[in-house]
Scaffold this motif. Structure first.
Motif, short mmCIF file in Angstrom:
data_model
loop_
_atom_site.label_atom_id
_atom_site.label_comp_id
_atom_site.label_asym_id
_atom_site.label_seq_id
_atom_site.Cartn_x
_atom_site.Cartn_y
_atom_site.Cartn_z
N ASP A 173 -7.96 -0.08 -2.56
CA ASP A 173 -7.07 -1.19 -2.95
C ASP A 173 -6.86 -1.67 -1.44
OD1 ASP A 173 -4.86 -2.46 -3.43
OD2 ASP A 173 -3.65 -0.80 -4.26
N HIS A 219 0.79 -1.12 -0.09
CA HIS A 219 -0.10 -0.12 0.10
C HIS A 219 0.78 1.28 -0.07
CE1 HIS A 219 0.79 0.94 4.28
NE2 HIS A 219 0.88 -0.19 4.46
N ASP A 264 0.68 4.69 -2.40
CA ASP A 264 0.16 5.78 -1.40
C ASP A 264 1.07 7.07 -1.52
OD1 ASP A 264 -1.17 7.45 0.46
OD2 ASP A 264 -0.55 5.94 2.09
N ASP A 321 -4.89 -0.97 0.78
CA ASP A 321 -4.65 0.30 1.65
C ASP A 321 -5.85 0.67 2.16
OD1 ASP A 321 -5.99 1.25 -0.68
OD2 ASP A 321 -4.84 3.31 -0.92
N TRP A 351 -5.63 -0.46 6.02
CA TRP A 351 -5.00 0.49 6.58
C TRP A 351 -5.47 1.75 6.86
CZ3 TRP A 351 -1.58 -3.19 8.18
CH2 TRP A 351 -1.07 -4.23 7.20
#
Lengths: 574, 123
Positions: free
Chosen positions: A495, A206, A210, A497, A500
């Motif tokens: 995604d 990620h 990012d 991510d 998180w």
């Protein structure tokens, strides 16, 4: 033997950068990687060096062919990056950029896991400033998430190495020599995980998609060159032939190409593309034959240069227009013809067009997959190769420089950026046209299973590759003509991510939000109080610097490092 | 793709070669003609030995998949089908994962990047 440890010219030199004026700093910026390159070329294969630190004999230098390849690569990347960053006024970015490159060099020279860890942390701390560079709230948040990933990676490495070093007589340095490991203990799995975060294993990837698009032109270039490739080196050194890597690498080859089709931000497309290319390398390392390893590390070398070139061309667009979103671009070839040309060279190189670099590097991994009788893998790699052409070969240059005319007429990229892009372009073509010269840098000359030398330019290889690429392109253009090709849409695509950024962050906010709010209030009050005191002391008001937060993050990493070093020292004494 | 982002050349600017639709048509035709030629390059393998990746497997009965590589037009077809499949699946993926641009930034109290101007107007 060279006079200085390969990491030192840039590491020591970088410390001077903040104190030099703009002109002198520009000179030093280019001179440091150049000096480093001359210095590292003075070493001979087999050179080693140790350094005794806190009672430990660290093997800070192990100069073999694999280390040499990455050492030279990182100096070239730093040199190109320095030229590309000449126009930047931000001292912090210059200083941390060169220190970042030095950390990567130090990491690949490390002969034991403790030395590796020290450079691993330095890599994290110096690189995060490249994410912070634009100074926006968005880049600060992305930087925080980036740091979290890399500190986790560092902790895993340290715990893994400590566990590995524990013998019947306590901690022993010789147990953590950085050699090939097998995944048979918690310790080696931890180290594997540490490398995995930095190399962008699926779900742990990620931070790449990012942070990279959140930085500025030069920051993204530096980020793209060092961190993931250091981790590729570590996997090649530590886990060559681990079957797990074949499956992980195959997933890395595949999933990003789907995201790349629908992503609007072209720098994020390149970030997905980077995971896809690293996937090829990870697969090669997993196959583990000499040809596969040669292919993996050769491809890493080529990738730093052509992916850097693509990031530089998109960086030039970002530098001029402040965006790389496909929906905002188009028709830029009219006012940025040279940048367009360099971008096309990068696009041809990553797509493995004959005469360009990936054609002579990626193919070794393909052949090695076939030699290992992994038909399914070979078919996936071929599929991914066509996919690379779609997103990096066509989409990037097409939506930025051609497609629908956006009416925007930005100035051509600054001279220093064009020089940097020209150097990378020449390297892409040189590697592609003279592979036999380039192969001499590899751990061994690439050979096929039957013992004959590997030649990239066979009639079959050239013809089949041209066919694959032409028809992949035909499919793209055909679908565009039939209006079946997905249009660019201003959007984000969730995604891994989301796990998180929504899941973990949401939980975090709910549980710790009140505490953090209180802490932040206190910090606000303090940051407000400092400038007021400064008026009393210095007679003038200091700016309220957001940089405090960044230093705080760095200090935390430093503290953790110190704590863990103390822990090891205690173990040693006990 | 909203139209205001693709305003076209500013008024008064001379048109370029690529701005003329008939030239795009010419390029497209030339490109597809070139594709046809590369497809036919496989004819060469009637005369020159093709080094297949799975040479040893092709003659074996279970080597059906591996032998596909030696078929006429394999690479051309594979490249074409791969991209069609890739694009079709990606369009499907978009339905699953696409979110508005502020999906992440709206979690924060501070204004997202690019909205500073609007905030300034309020102030």
């Amino acid at each position: 033997m060279g006079s200085l440890h390969p990491a030192l010219p840039m590491l020591i030199g970088s410390l001077l950068l903040p104190f030099l004026g703009q002109r002198l700093r520009q000179v030093a910026l280019v001179a440091l990687p150049a000096w480093g390159l001359v210095n590292i070329l003075g070493f001979e294969l087999g050179d080693t060096a140790t350094w005794t630190f806190a009672g430990y004999e660290l093997q800070v230098l192990r100069y073999d062919a694999l280390a040499r390849l990455f050492g030279i690569l990182f100096h070239i990347a730093a040199l190109v990056g320095a030229i590309y960053a000449l126009h930047v006024k931000d001292r912090m970015q210059h200083f941390t950029g060169i220190a970042y490159a030095a950390s990567a060099v130090g990491a690949v020279m490390a002969g034991d896991l403790l030395t590796l860890f020290l450079f691993w942390e330095l890599l994290a701390v110096t690189s995060v400033f490249q994410v912070y560079a634009p100074g926006t709230a968005e880049s600060r948040r992305a930087g925080g998430r980036y740091l979290l990933a890399h500190i986790s990676s560092g902790l895993l490495l340290l715990f893994g190495a400590t566990l590995l070093g524990m013998g019947p007589n306590g901690f022993e340095m010789q147990r953590i020599a950085f050699e090939a490991m097998s995944l048979d203990s918690a310790a080696t799995w931890m180290i594997f995980g540490a490398f995995g975060i930095k190399v962008g294993f699926p779900i742990l990837h990620h931070w790449i998609v990012d942070a990279y698009p959140a930085s500025n032109a030069t920051g993204t270039l530096f980020l793209s060159a060092f961190t993931t490739k250091t981790a590729v080196y570590c996997l090649a050194r530590g886990f060559a032939g681990a079957d797990e890597l074949i499956y992980i690498g195959a997933v890395m080859c595949l999933f990003p190409i789907f995201y790349a089709v629908i992503e609007n931000d072209l720098r994020r497309v390149l970030s997905y593309s980077m995971i896809n290319q690293i996937g090829f390398m990870v697969v090669g390392i997993g196959i583990g034959t000499p040809l596969a390893i040669n292919g993996a590390v050769a491809h890493a070398f080529a990738d730093v240069i052509f992916k850097g070139l693509l990031f530089m061309s998109m960086g030039a667009v970002h530098h001029r227009l402040g965006t790389t979103k496909g929906t905002e671009l188009g028709g830029l070839y009219k006012s940025m013809p040279q940048t367009t040309f360099f971008c096309l060279i990068g696009a041809a190189s990553i797509s493995a067009v004959p005469m360009f670099s990936a054609f002579v590097t990626k193919s070794m991994i393909m052949v090695a997959a076939a030699e290992a009788d992994l038909t399914w893998l070979w078919l996936i790699l071929l599929f991914a190769s066509a996919g690379v052409l779609e997103h990096a070969g066509i989409k990037i240059p097409y939506f930025a420089f051609f497609a629908h005319d956006s009416g925007k007429r930005p100035k051509e990229a600054p001279l220093n950026m064009r020089v940097a892009m020209a150097i990378s372009s020449v390297l892409c073509v040189l590697i592609g046209c003279f592979p036999m010269v380039f192969y001499k840098l590899l751990p061994s000359m690439p050979t096929l299973a039957d013992g004959s030398a590997y030649h990239a330019y066979s009639f079959t290889h050239v013809v089949t590759q041209v066919q694959l690429l032409m028809f992949a392109a035909a499919a793209v253009f055909g679908m565009m003509l039939l209006k079946k090709y997905p249009a660019e849409v201003p959007s984000v695509n969730v995604d891994a991510d989301v796990l998180w950024r929504k899941g973990l962050a949401g939980l975090w906010r709910k549980l710790l939000g009140p505490i953090f709010q209180a802490a932040s209030n206190a910090e606000e009050a303090f940051l407000g109080w400092v400038p007021k005191q400064a008026v009393l002391v210095f007679g003038k008001r200091l700016p309220r610097m957001a940089i405090f937060q960044e230093w705080a993050a760095g200090a935390i990493v430093g503290m953790i490092t110190l704590m863990l070093a103390a822990y090891i020292a205690l173990q040693y004494l006990a | 793709m909203s139209d205001h982002n693709h305003a076209g050349p500013p008024a008064g600017e001379a048109l370029r070669w690529l701005d003329h639709p008939e030239n795009i048509k010419r390029l497209t035709k030339g490109f597809f003609a070139l594709c046809a030629l590369t497809f036919l390059l496989d004819v060469a393998f009637f005369f020159v030995h093709k080094h297949n990746s799975f040479e040893s497997k092709i003659s074996e009965p279970e080597g059906l998949v591996q032998s596909a590589e030696s078929w006429f037009g394999f690479y051309s077809l594979y490249g074409f089908v791969a991209i069609v499949l890739l694009v079709v699946l990606s369009v499907g993926l978009r339905k699953l994962v696409m979110r508005p641009e502020d999906y992440y930034s709206r979690d924060y109290d501070e204004p997202a990047e690019g909205t500073d101007d609007q905030e300034a107007h309020h102030g």
